[in-house]
Write a protein that holds these residues in place. Sequence first.
Motif, PDB file in Angstrom:
ATOM      1  N   MET A   1       0.666  -1.236   0.072  1.00  0.00           N
ATOM      2  CA  MET A   1       0.125  -0.089   0.082  1.00  0.00           C
ATOM      3  C   MET A   1       0.825   1.278  -0.118  1.00  0.00           C
ATOM      4  O   MET A   1       1.752   1.352   0.615  1.00  0.00           O
ATOM      5  N   ASP A   2       0.709   2.149  -0.900  1.00  0.00           N
ATOM      6  CA  ASP A   2       1.429   3.217  -0.977  1.00  0.00           C
ATOM      7  C   ASP A   2       0.845   4.512   0.076  1.00  0.00           C
ATOM      8  O   ASP A   2       0.159   4.502   0.442  1.00  0.00           O
ATOM      9  N   ASN A   3       1.860   5.543   0.210  1.00  0.00           N
ATOM     10  CA  ASN A   3       1.535   6.448   1.024  1.00  0.00           C
ATOM     11  C   ASN A   3       0.171   7.182   0.876  1.00  0.00           C
ATOM     12  O   ASN A   3      -0.553   7.528   1.803  1.00  0.00           O
ATOM     13  N   LEU A   4       0.198   7.527  -0.492  1.00  0.00           N
ATOM     14  CA  LEU A   4      -0.879   8.344  -0.738  1.00  0.00           C
ATOM     15  C   LEU A   4      -2.440   7.442  -0.460  1.00  0.00           C
ATOM     16  O   LEU A   4      -3.649   7.868   0.080  1.00  0.00           O
ATOM     17  N   GLU A   5      -2.223   6.202  -0.742  1.00  0.00           N
ATOM     18  CA  GLU A   5      -3.477   5.247  -0.523  1.00  0.00           C
ATOM     19  C   GLU A   5      -3.607   5.161   1.227  1.00  0.00           C
ATOM     20  O   GLU A   5      -5.066   5.284   1.218  1.00  0.00           O
ATOM     21  N   LEU A   6      -2.421   5.213   1.771  1.00  0.00           N
ATOM     22  CA  LEU A   6      -2.679   4.910   3.313  1.00  0.00           C
ATOM     23  C   LEU A   6      -3.173   6.139   3.739  1.00  0.00           C
ATOM     24  O   LEU A   6      -4.313   6.203   4.585  1.00  0.00           O
ATOM     25  N   GLU A   7      -2.620   7.440   3.342  1.00  0.00           N
ATOM     26  CA  GLU A   7      -3.358   8.677   3.675  1.00  0.00           C
ATOM     27  C   GLU A   7      -4.756   8.807   3.476  1.00  0.00           C
ATOM     28  O   GLU A   7      -5.488   9.299   4.323  1.00  0.00           O
ATOM     29  N   PHE A   8      -5.388   8.299   2.267  1.00  0.00           N
ATOM     30  CA  PHE A   8      -6.675   8.623   1.849  1.00  0.00           C
ATOM     31  C   PHE A   8      -7.612   7.682   2.868  1.00  0.00           C
ATOM     32  O   PHE A   8      -8.526   7.911   3.353  1.00  0.00           O
ATOM     33  N   ARG A  98      -2.795  -1.853   9.349  1.00  0.00           N
ATOM     34  CA  ARG A  98      -1.677  -2.861  10.146  1.00  0.00           C
ATOM     35  C   ARG A  98      -0.967  -3.790   9.038  1.00  0.00           C
ATOM     36  O   ARG A  98       0.160  -4.068   9.241  1.00  0.00           O
ATOM     37  N   GLU A  99      -1.907  -4.146   8.022  1.00  0.00           N
ATOM     38  CA  GLU A  99      -1.139  -4.976   7.117  1.00  0.00           C
ATOM     39  C   GLU A  99      -0.273  -4.137   6.280  1.00  0.00           C
ATOM     40  O   GLU A  99       0.783  -4.440   5.991  1.00  0.00           O
ATOM     41  N   GLY A 100      -0.676  -2.826   5.817  1.00  0.00           N
ATOM     42  CA  GLY A 100      -0.008  -2.061   5.147  1.00  0.00           C
ATOM     43  C   GLY A 100       1.294  -1.427   5.844  1.00  0.00           C
ATOM     44  O   GLY A 100       2.267  -1.138   5.174  1.00  0.00           O
ATOM     45  N   LEU A 101       1.213  -0.953   7.108  1.00  0.00           N
ATOM     46  CA  LEU A 101       2.262  -0.481   7.748  1.00  0.00           C
ATOM     47  C   LEU A 101       3.412  -1.663   8.039  1.00  0.00           C
ATOM     48  O   LEU A 101       4.576  -1.472   8.391  1.00  0.00           O
ATOM     49  N   ARG A 102       2.932  -2.789   8.073  1.00  0.00           N
ATOM     50  CA  ARG A 102       3.883  -4.055   8.402  1.00  0.00           C
ATOM     51  C   ARG A 102       4.236  -4.932   7.192  1.00  0.00           C
ATOM     52  O   ARG A 102       4.670  -5.849   7.261  1.00  0.00           O
ATOM     53  N   GLY A 104       2.137  -6.469   4.982  1.00  0.00           N
ATOM     54  CA  GLY A 104       1.523  -7.822   5.062  1.00  0.00           C
ATOM     55  C   GLY A 104       1.249  -8.499   6.352  1.00  0.00           C
ATOM     56  O   GLY A 104       0.513  -9.320   6.553  1.00  0.00           O
ATOM     57  N   GLU A 105       2.161  -8.134   7.368  1.00  0.00           N
ATOM     58  CA  GLU A 105       1.851  -8.440   8.706  1.00  0.00           C
ATOM     59  C   GLU A 105       1.104  -7.874   9.552  1.00  0.00           C
ATOM     60  O   GLU A 105       1.083  -6.714   9.590  1.00  0.00           O
ATOM     61  N   SER A 106       0.019  -8.524  10.260  1.00  0.00           N
ATOM     62  CA  SER A 106      -0.950  -7.858  10.790  1.00  0.00           C
ATOM     63  C   SER A 106      -0.595  -7.906  12.557  1.00  0.00           C
ATOM     64  O   SER A 106      -1.612  -8.083  13.050  1.00  0.00           O
ATOM     65  N   ASP A 107       0.622  -7.914  13.013  1.00  0.00           N
ATOM     66  CA  ASP A 107       0.766  -8.027  14.411  1.00  0.00           C
ATOM     67  C   ASP A 107       1.016  -6.952  15.191  1.00  0.00           C
ATOM     68  O   ASP A 107       1.097  -7.045  16.343  1.00  0.00           O
ATOM     69  N   LEU A 108       0.714  -5.860  14.506  1.00  0.00           N
ATOM     70  CA  LEU A 108       0.929  -4.478  14.985  1.00  0.00           C
ATOM     71  C   LEU A 108      -0.087  -4.503  16.241  1.00  0.00           C
ATOM     72  O   LEU A 108      -1.274  -4.804  16.117  1.00  0.00           O
ATOM     73  N   GLU A 109       0.276  -3.718  17.205  1.00  0.00           N
ATOM     74  CA  GLU A 109      -0.676  -3.653  18.561  1.00  0.00           C
ATOM     75  C   GLU A 109      -1.423  -2.470  18.352  1.00  0.00           C
ATOM     76  O   GLU A 109      -2.780  -2.032  18.826  1.00  0.00           O
ATOM     77  N   SER A 110      -1.146  -1.506  17.362  1.00  0.00           N
ATOM     78  CA  SER A 110      -1.853  -0.104  17.133  1.00  0.00           C
ATOM     79  C   SER A 110      -3.097  -0.487  16.021  1.00  0.00           C
ATOM     80  O   SER A 110      -2.841  -1.697  15.409  1.00  0.00           O
ATOM     81  N   PHE A 111      -3.791   0.461  15.811  1.00  0.00           N
ATOM     82  CA  PHE A 111      -4.892   0.322  14.970  1.00  0.00           C
ATOM     83  C   PHE A 111      -5.723  -0.991  15.248  1.00  0.00           C
ATOM     84  O   PHE A 111      -6.117  -1.856  14.293  1.00  0.00           O
ATOM     85  N   ARG A 112      -6.088  -0.978  16.656  1.00  0.00           N
ATOM     86  CA  ARG A 112      -7.031  -2.212  16.978  1.00  0.00           C
ATOM     87  C   ARG A 112      -7.888  -1.860  18.086  1.00  0.00           C
ATOM     88  O   ARG A 112      -8.487  -2.396  18.844  1.00  0.00           O
ATOM     89  N   VAL A 113      -8.534  -0.478  17.911  1.00  0.00           N
ATOM     90  CA  VAL A 113      -9.441   0.042  18.712  1.00  0.00           C
ATOM     91  C   VAL A 113     -10.957  -0.735  18.628  1.00  0.00           C
ATOM     92  O   VAL A 113     -11.698  -1.201  19.482  1.00  0.00           O
ATOM     93  N   ALA A 114     -11.261  -0.956  17.097  1.00  0.00           N
ATOM     94  CA  ALA A 114     -12.439  -1.510  16.855  1.00  0.00           C
ATOM     95  C   ALA A 114     -12.368  -3.144  17.262  1.00  0.00           C
ATOM     96  O   ALA A 114     -13.315  -3.646  17.778  1.00  0.00           O
TER      97      ALA A 114
END
Length: 182
Positions: A1-8, A98-102, A104-114
């Motif tokens: 995922m590129d930065n523009l898509e992530l920002e959007f 989570r997948e875009g920042l890592r 493809g790995e989704s083991d980040l602790e952030s972005f888990r509020v929902a």
Amino acid sequence: MDNLELEFKYKEMVRLSEVLDQYSKSSFEDFKLLGAVGVLLAFQPASSLFDVKNDLFLVLGFLAILVIICFVGFYGLLKQSLAVFYLDEISKFEKEFREGLRNGESDLESFRVAENWKLVGSKKQREVAKTFYGVFYIVVVFFPTVVLCISTNYSQATVYFISAMIVSALHFRTAKNIHTHT
């Protein structure tokens, strides 16, 4: 995922979060249901100040208040169902982040509020809601029924009791349907 898509996607998630926040705030600020219950509790003593000779007045008054409580209660559930929808949508964005920042790995602790709300927060909220609605149903069903038994006759008390039980059962079932997947 590129930065523009992530920002959007991030901007869209923020927008959805703001909508969800508004629903949450309006639900907690919505004291109409408690006001309607207060009217229910005060109706018989207040109505005794007037010289009403018809016993039908009391049961019709309680039924009218029950209808108001019904509308306010289901309106609150409608808002809750919308909040659940937005929470589900936000969880999709969080997973993508989570997948875009890592990569493809989704083991980040952030972005888990929902996700955390579904796993932990909703269970705590459910226990509070069970207590609140339990007391609410008891007051709505039994207080007017007892007053009607004492003040009028058992047939009017029975009519109110059955009506209040139907409204309470429908409300309980609807609330359960809204929150079963969370």
